[in-house]
Structures are given as C-alpha cells and as structure tokens.
Design a protein around this motif. Structure first.
Motif, PDB file in Angstrom:
ATOM      1  N   GLU A 179       3.562   8.226   5.179  1.00 56.80           N
ATOM      2  CA  GLU A 179       3.142   7.146   4.283  1.00 56.80           C
ATOM      3  C   GLU A 179       4.237   6.773   3.279  1.00 56.80           C
ATOM      4  N   ARG A 180       5.256   7.608   3.170  1.00 58.59           N
ATOM      5  CA  ARG A 180       6.345   7.261   2.250  1.00 58.59           C
ATOM      6  C   ARG A 180       7.103   6.017   2.744  1.00 58.59           C
ATOM      7  N   HIS A 181       6.913   5.667   4.015  1.00 58.81           N
ATOM      8  CA  HIS A 181       7.596   4.496   4.575  1.00 58.81           C
ATOM      9  C   HIS A 181       6.698   3.259   4.627  1.00 58.81           C
ATOM     10  N   LEU A 182       5.562   3.314   3.934  1.00 64.65           N
ATOM     11  CA  LEU A 182       4.630   2.172   3.918  1.00 64.65           C
ATOM     12  C   LEU A 182       4.505   1.626   2.500  1.00 64.65           C
ATOM     13  N   ASP A 183       4.283   0.302   2.398  1.00 64.28           N
ATOM     14  CA  ASP A 183       3.982  -0.251   1.077  1.00 64.28           C
ATOM     15  C   ASP A 183       2.483  -0.127   0.812  1.00 64.28           C
ATOM     16  N   ASP A 184       2.009  -0.634  -0.337  1.00 58.43           N
ATOM     17  CA  ASP A 184       0.588  -0.430  -0.662  1.00 58.43           C
ATOM     18  C   ASP A 184      -0.358  -1.224   0.232  1.00 58.43           C
ATOM     19  N   LYS A 185       0.195  -2.134   1.083  1.00 55.77           N
ATOM     20  CA  LYS A 185      -0.673  -2.836   2.056  1.00 55.77           C
ATOM     21  C   LYS A 185      -0.613  -2.169   3.429  1.00 55.77           C
TER      22      LYS A 185
END
Ligand code: HEM
Length: 123
Positions: free
Chosen positions: A42-48
């Motif tokens: 999840e460190r490679h995802l934005d808040d969407k």
C-alpha cells in the motif's frame, strides 16, 4: 569498470575496478521508505488506491547503462504472475508454515530469500 584511478568520498578506487550500484540500498533507504523491510504494497498507492510511480524504485537501474531488457522483463513477469494467480491459489506448506523473514536471505548478484515450500491449488 573504472578507466582510471578515482578518489570518491575518501575511497581510492583503482583503475580497472568493476563497480556495481547497490540498488538494494536504494530500495531499503529508511530516509525514503517507512519501515523498508516490511511488506507494505500500500506504500505504492495514493489515497484513492491508484498506483504511484516512485523515482526511488529502480530495479532496472537508471542512466545510460540501465537494463536494455526492462520492457521485455516487465512484460514477461506481468504475464507469468497474472497467469499464475488466475489459475492457482497459493498457500503456505502446512508442514512448514513459517515463511522466511523478508529481510533474511543470501546476498549475491541480487538479494534472494532462502528457499521455502508452498502449496499451489488449481482453482
Ligand atoms: C527482472 C529482470 C531483470 C532485472 C531486474 C534486470 C536488471 C538489470 C540491471 C540492474 C542492470 C544494470 C547493471 C549495471 O549496473 O551495470 C541491467 C543491465 C542489463 N540488462 Fe537487465 N534485468 C532484467 C532482465 C533483463 C532481460 C530479460 C534482458 C535481455 C533480454 C536484460 C538485458 C540487459 C542488458 C543487455 C544490460 C546491460 C546494459 C548496459 O550495460 O548497457 N535484462 N539489468
């Protein structure tokens, strides 16, 4: 390979030395990554939930001598992994359920986890 003797950061690197960039150090830099040795996709995802490219992820290196096979390798890895997860469910081996730690392994031309068994059930 160095074509002449180089003085760099208080080190003398003799002419003819093969230099290999330590990409593992880039990918595990605690100044960039929160808890770098933890598996946190999840460190490679934005808040969407969208994937965010990072200039600090460079498995194929950067610059004029970066990997010439990057596009081929990315395509092969994508096709292989997608085919596998479409057809199989992967589970820990019930006889050896403890997986090796993600930051424990063998250092060589890369960093490799110790071998472990798992079960692949056809879906
Ligand atoms: C997951 C797969 C791969 C990874 C992680 C990878 C990674 C790398 C890295 C880090 C370098 C730079 C090495 C250095 O510091 O000098 C490199 C160079 C290179 N790679 Fe790959 N590679 C992969 C697959 C491939 C494939 C499939 C090919 C060819 C079909 C390929 C061809 C090359 C070539 C020719 C170079 C040398 C480029 C040069 O020195 O100008 N690689 N690769």
């Amino acid at each position: 390979m160095t074509t002449q003797t180089v003085n760099f950061a208080n080190y003398v690197i003799p002419k003819g030395t093969t230099i290999v960039a330590n990409l593992w150090a880039v990918h595990n830099d605690p100044d960039v990554w929160d808890e770098p040795s933890k598996f946190k996709p999840e460190r490679h995802l934005d808040d969407k939930g969208n994937f965010v490219q990072s200039k600090h992820v460079i498995p194929f290196s950067v610059g004029p001598r970066h990997c010439l096979g990057e596009q081929l390798a990315r395509m092969k890895i994508f096709i292989f992994l997608v085919s596998m997860v479409q057809k199989f469910e992967f589970l820990p081996d019930p006889n050896e359920p403890d997986l090796p730690e993600i930051d424990d392994g063998v250092i060589g031309n890369g960093f490799f986890p110790y071998p472990f068994n798992f079960v692949a059930n056809e879906i």
